[in-house]
Design a protein around this motif. Sequence first.
Motif, PDB file in Angstrom:
ATOM      1  N   ALA A 111       9.849  -0.892  -6.516  1.00  8.04           N
ATOM      2  CA  ALA A 111       9.204  -2.176  -6.785  1.00  8.04           C
ATOM      3  C   ALA A 111       7.817  -2.245  -6.162  1.00  8.04           C
ATOM      4  CB  ALA A 111      10.078  -3.319  -6.257  1.00  8.04           C
ATOM      5  N   GLY A 112       7.699  -1.861  -4.899  1.00  2.00           N
ATOM      6  CA  GLY A 112       6.424  -1.957  -4.205  1.00  2.00           C
ATOM      7  C   GLY A 112       5.358  -1.050  -4.779  1.00  2.00           C
ATOM      8  N   LEU A 113       5.718   0.185  -5.105  1.00  2.00           N
ATOM      9  CA  LEU A 113       4.744   1.125  -5.666  1.00  2.00           C
ATOM     10  C   LEU A 113       4.294   0.691  -7.054  1.00  2.00           C
ATOM     11  CD1 LEU A 113       6.401   4.485  -4.539  1.00  2.00           C
ATOM     12  CD2 LEU A 113       4.343   3.427  -3.584  1.00  2.00           C
ATOM     13  N   ALA A 114       5.250   0.211  -7.865  1.00  2.00           N
ATOM     14  CA  ALA A 114       4.873  -0.264  -9.204  1.00  2.00           C
ATOM     15  C   ALA A 114       3.958  -1.484  -9.101  1.00  2.00           C
ATOM     16  CB  ALA A 114       6.121  -0.605 -10.009  1.00  2.00           C
ATOM     17  N   LEU A 115       4.231  -2.362  -8.151  1.00  2.37           N
ATOM     18  CA  LEU A 115       3.370  -3.536  -7.991  1.00  2.37           C
ATOM     19  C   LEU A 115       1.977  -3.131  -7.535  1.00  2.37           C
ATOM     20  CD1 LEU A 115       3.062  -6.599  -8.049  1.00  2.37           C
ATOM     21  CD2 LEU A 115       3.838  -6.639  -5.662  1.00  2.37           C
ATOM     22  N   ALA A 116       1.880  -2.161  -6.625  1.00  2.78           N
ATOM     23  CA  ALA A 116       0.564  -1.693  -6.191  1.00  2.78           C
ATOM     24  C   ALA A 116      -0.241  -1.173  -7.370  1.00  2.78           C
ATOM     25  CB  ALA A 116       0.728  -0.596  -5.129  1.00  2.78           C
ATOM     26  N   TYR A 117       0.418  -0.438  -8.255  1.00  4.68           N
ATOM     27  CA  TYR A 117      -0.253   0.080  -9.452  1.00  4.68           C
ATOM     28  C   TYR A 117      -0.793  -1.065 -10.306  1.00  4.68           C
ATOM     29  CZ  TYR A 117      -0.877   2.310 -14.016  1.00  4.68           C
ATOM     30  OH  TYR A 117      -1.401   2.737 -15.204  1.00  4.68           O
ATOM     31  N   TRP A 118       0.067  -2.061 -10.593  1.00  5.12           N
ATOM     32  CA  TRP A 118      -0.339  -3.119 -11.514  1.00  5.12           C
ATOM     33  C   TRP A 118      -1.329  -4.095 -10.883  1.00  5.12           C
ATOM     34  CZ3 TRP A 118      -0.160  -2.321 -16.311  1.00  5.12           C
ATOM     35  CH2 TRP A 118       0.859  -1.564 -16.884  1.00  5.12           C
ATOM     36  N   LEU A 119      -1.234  -4.332  -9.591  1.00  4.18           N
ATOM     37  CA  LEU A 119      -2.232  -5.190  -8.942  1.00  4.18           C
ATOM     38  C   LEU A 119      -3.620  -4.564  -9.031  1.00  4.18           C
ATOM     39  CD1 LEU A 119      -0.366  -6.481  -5.770  1.00  4.18           C
ATOM     40  CD2 LEU A 119      -1.007  -7.809  -7.787  1.00  4.18           C
ATOM     41  N   ASP A 120      -3.699  -3.274  -8.762  1.00  3.29           N
ATOM     42  CA  ASP A 120      -4.988  -2.592  -8.886  1.00  3.29           C
ATOM     43  C   ASP A 120      -5.491  -2.639 -10.323  1.00  3.29           C
ATOM     44  OD1 ASP A 120      -7.038  -0.436  -7.860  1.00  3.29           O
ATOM     45  OD2 ASP A 120      -6.142   0.394  -9.684  1.00  3.29           O
ATOM     46  N   HIS A 121      -4.587  -2.467 -11.262  1.00  4.06           N
ATOM     47  CA  HIS A 121      -4.938  -2.515 -12.688  1.00  4.06           C
ATOM     48  C   HIS A 121      -5.625  -3.829 -13.044  1.00  4.06           C
ATOM     49  CE1 HIS A 121      -4.322  -1.877 -17.040  1.00  4.06           C
ATOM     50  NE2 HIS A 121      -3.942  -3.131 -17.086  1.00  4.06           N
ATOM     51  N   ALA A 141       0.087   5.548  -7.920  1.00  2.00           N
ATOM     52  CA  ALA A 141      -0.467   4.413  -7.170  1.00  2.00           C
ATOM     53  C   ALA A 141      -1.170   4.821  -5.878  1.00  2.00           C
ATOM     54  CB  ALA A 141       0.661   3.435  -6.837  1.00  2.00           C
ATOM     55  N   GLU A 142      -1.177   6.110  -5.568  1.00  2.00           N
ATOM     56  CA  GLU A 142      -1.673   6.566  -4.262  1.00  2.00           C
ATOM     57  C   GLU A 142      -3.107   6.144  -4.002  1.00  2.00           C
ATOM     58  OE1 GLU A 142      -1.831  10.705  -1.637  1.00  2.00           O
ATOM     59  OE2 GLU A 142      -1.422  10.777  -3.795  1.00  2.00           O
ATOM     60  N   ASP A 143      -3.963   6.265  -5.000  1.00  2.00           N
ATOM     61  CA  ASP A 143      -5.379   5.922  -4.832  1.00  2.00           C
ATOM     62  C   ASP A 143      -5.684   4.477  -5.207  1.00  2.00           C
ATOM     63  OD1 ASP A 143      -5.894   8.541  -4.028  1.00  2.00           O
ATOM     64  OD2 ASP A 143      -6.214   9.212  -6.097  1.00  2.00           O
ATOM     65  N   ARG A 144      -4.664   3.697  -5.489  1.00  2.00           N
ATOM     66  CA  ARG A 144      -4.865   2.324  -5.942  1.00  2.00           C
ATOM     67  C   ARG A 144      -4.572   1.302  -4.847  1.00  2.00           C
ATOM     68  NH1 ARG A 144      -4.437   1.425 -11.735  1.00  2.00           N
ATOM     69  NH2 ARG A 144      -4.509   3.402 -12.855  1.00  2.00           N
ATOM     70  N   ALA A 145      -4.175   1.757  -3.661  1.00  2.62           N
ATOM     71  CA  ALA A 145      -3.816   0.833  -2.593  1.00  2.62           C
ATOM     72  C   ALA A 145      -4.047   1.490  -1.244  1.00  2.62           C
ATOM     73  CB  ALA A 145      -2.352   0.413  -2.730  1.00  2.62           C
ATOM     74  N   GLU A 146      -4.106   0.667  -0.218  1.00  3.46           N
ATOM     75  CA  GLU A 146      -4.117   1.133   1.171  1.00  3.46           C
ATOM     76  C   GLU A 146      -2.657   1.228   1.621  1.00  3.46           C
ATOM     77  OE1 GLU A 146      -5.531  -0.516   5.591  1.00  3.46           O
ATOM     78  OE2 GLU A 146      -5.501  -1.834   3.828  1.00  3.46           O
ATOM     79  N   TYR A 147      -2.309   2.299   2.341  1.00  2.00           N
ATOM     80  CA  TYR A 147      -0.931   2.488   2.779  1.00  2.00           C
ATOM     81  C   TYR A 147      -0.848   2.504   4.303  1.00  2.00           C
ATOM     82  CZ  TYR A 147       0.342   3.404  -2.021  1.00  2.00           C
ATOM     83  OH  TYR A 147       0.563   3.250  -3.360  1.00  2.00           O
ATOM     84  N   LEU A 148       0.113   1.743   4.837  1.00  2.00           N
ATOM     85  CA  LEU A 148       0.381   1.688   6.268  1.00  2.00           C
ATOM     86  C   LEU A 148       1.809   2.182   6.483  1.00  2.00           C
ATOM     87  CD1 LEU A 148      -0.975  -1.936   6.953  1.00  2.00           C
ATOM     88  CD2 LEU A 148      -2.265   0.219   7.077  1.00  2.00           C
ATOM     89  N   PHE A 149       1.950   3.483   6.744  1.00  2.00           N
ATOM     90  CA  PHE A 149       3.274   4.051   6.949  1.00  2.00           C
ATOM     91  C   PHE A 149       3.689   3.934   8.417  1.00  2.00           C
ATOM     92  CE2 PHE A 149       2.029   6.327   3.033  1.00  2.00           C
ATOM     93  CZ  PHE A 149       3.136   6.033   2.258  1.00  2.00           C
ATOM     94  N   ASP A 150       4.991   4.084   8.649  1.00  2.00           N
ATOM     95  CA  ASP A 150       5.553   4.008   9.996  1.00  2.00           C
ATOM     96  C   ASP A 150       5.237   2.659  10.636  1.00  2.00           C
ATOM     97  OD1 ASP A 150       7.083   4.979  12.063  1.00  2.00           O
ATOM     98  OD2 ASP A 150       5.405   5.973  13.073  1.00  2.00           O
ATOM     99  N   ASP A 151       5.330   1.592   9.858  1.00  2.00           N
ATOM    100  CA  ASP A 151       5.047   0.256  10.362  1.00  2.00           C
ATOM    101  C   ASP A 151       5.820  -0.749   9.512  1.00  2.00           C
ATOM    102  OD1 ASP A 151       3.991  -1.683  11.976  1.00  2.00           O
ATOM    103  OD2 ASP A 151       1.896  -1.140  11.620  1.00  2.00           O
ATOM    104  N   SER A 152       5.912  -1.973   9.988  1.00  2.00           N
ATOM    105  CA  SER A 152       6.615  -3.007   9.240  1.00  2.00           C
ATOM    106  C   SER A 152       6.138  -4.381   9.692  1.00  2.00           C
ATOM    107  CB  SER A 152       8.131  -2.891   9.439  1.00  2.00           C
ATOM    108  OG  SER A 152       8.466  -3.074  10.801  1.00  2.00           O
ATOM    109  N   VAL A 153       6.467  -5.378   8.905  1.00  2.00           N
ATOM    110  CA  VAL A 153       6.086  -6.759   9.202  1.00  2.00           C
ATOM    111  C   VAL A 153       7.050  -7.316  10.246  1.00  2.00           C
ATOM    112  CG1 VAL A 153       5.872  -9.086   8.253  1.00  2.00           C
ATOM    113  CG2 VAL A 153       5.126  -7.102   6.905  1.00  2.00           C
TER     114      VAL A 153
END
Length: 394
Positions: A17-27, A114-126
């Motif tokens: 869900a998150g990766l697909a949303l990142a793709y479409w938001l950038d789109h 979606a890799e180049d369509r968003a900023e990624y913060l791994f090893d972290d959480s809200v």
Amino acid sequence: MTTMTNKKVLISGAGVAGLALAYWLDHHGFRATVVERAPQVRHGGYAVDFRGEALDVLDRMDLLEPVRALDTAMGDAAMVDAEGRQYATLPAAVFAGDLEVPKGELTRLLYTAAEDRAEYLFDDSVSAVEQDADGVDVTFENGPPRRFDLLVGADGLHSRTRALVFGPEERFVHSLGIHTAIFSLPNHLGLDHTGQLYVSPGKAANLFAGDAGGRARAALHFAAEELAHDRHDIGEQQRIVAERFAGEGWEIPRLLTEMRDAEDFWFDANAQVVMDTWARGRVALLGDAGYCAAPTSGRGTSQALIGAYVLAGELAQARGDHGAAFTAYENAMRPFVTEHQALGREGAERFSMPAPTQEMLDMLAANAPENTHPEMVRLPDYGSSQGEPEPAAG
């Protein structure tokens, strides 16, 4: 031309869900940031099915053909007794969608897209969320606090975002009375695009493989209404599964042995998330976090893809008016969710039935959803690409 607002969106969760949303938001011209608790995109997991509108979404992402190339093309499966003797055949139409692919491979494709369509913060959480009329202040477990225009929780059945903004899990998560363990193992039976299924009272185990030369995947299911356990203690979970399946025949002893060495072991309840609304202020929920249909539905991945497409599209149509967009998103998705959750409950009810006869299985196959609803339904076209979204029609 009206300027679009609410462009900075934080997505919690780098799953389907998150990766697909990142793709479409950038789109649609938004700026997405994805935060993921794991140190990298998770590549393990079971096989997932696609049906109907989800194929439409994949096509619009130019991923339909790459996903088709990964199709396991599962055939019929053998129903076996405790001695491994076949007594019935489980038609593929009962358990397979229009496409079935390994979840890890799907996640890899989505991340590549979606890799180049968003900023990624791994090893972290809200860890904390505070919102006001103009934005959302997010505190992270590891990184510095930041402010975003919107926050989308795409962090699964046990969503931290949902707990922080909407309330405790027990208010929304409803078990269907089945627990499942899934893991991969050597394909010692030489299965090739097929599988075997073993059923005993209150329990079932299946073993499938898409390639005789590759690895197989096992799924062990058992009935249990409430089961207290630590979701982060794999050893405890494996002990629970081993105790439930102790003394069973067929390949169960070997599966339990292989389970202890599996690096991709997953265990959880089959549960549904039921909520009156998936949005509160500037925060919305997507996929399993807001409306999990349970694995027994066979629709979770399709639902996540459709939801991501619709949410991003409605934000673009509303030019960032998050209130209008979230309302339109819920109105569009409710029919899908209602249908899929009904299928999930029906699947759980069938689990408690006696071992099926061949006549029962043939009847199920004749009424499988892909046989009764073969046509792909086209989703709304939300318009164009990078930059300013096109105005809504009318």
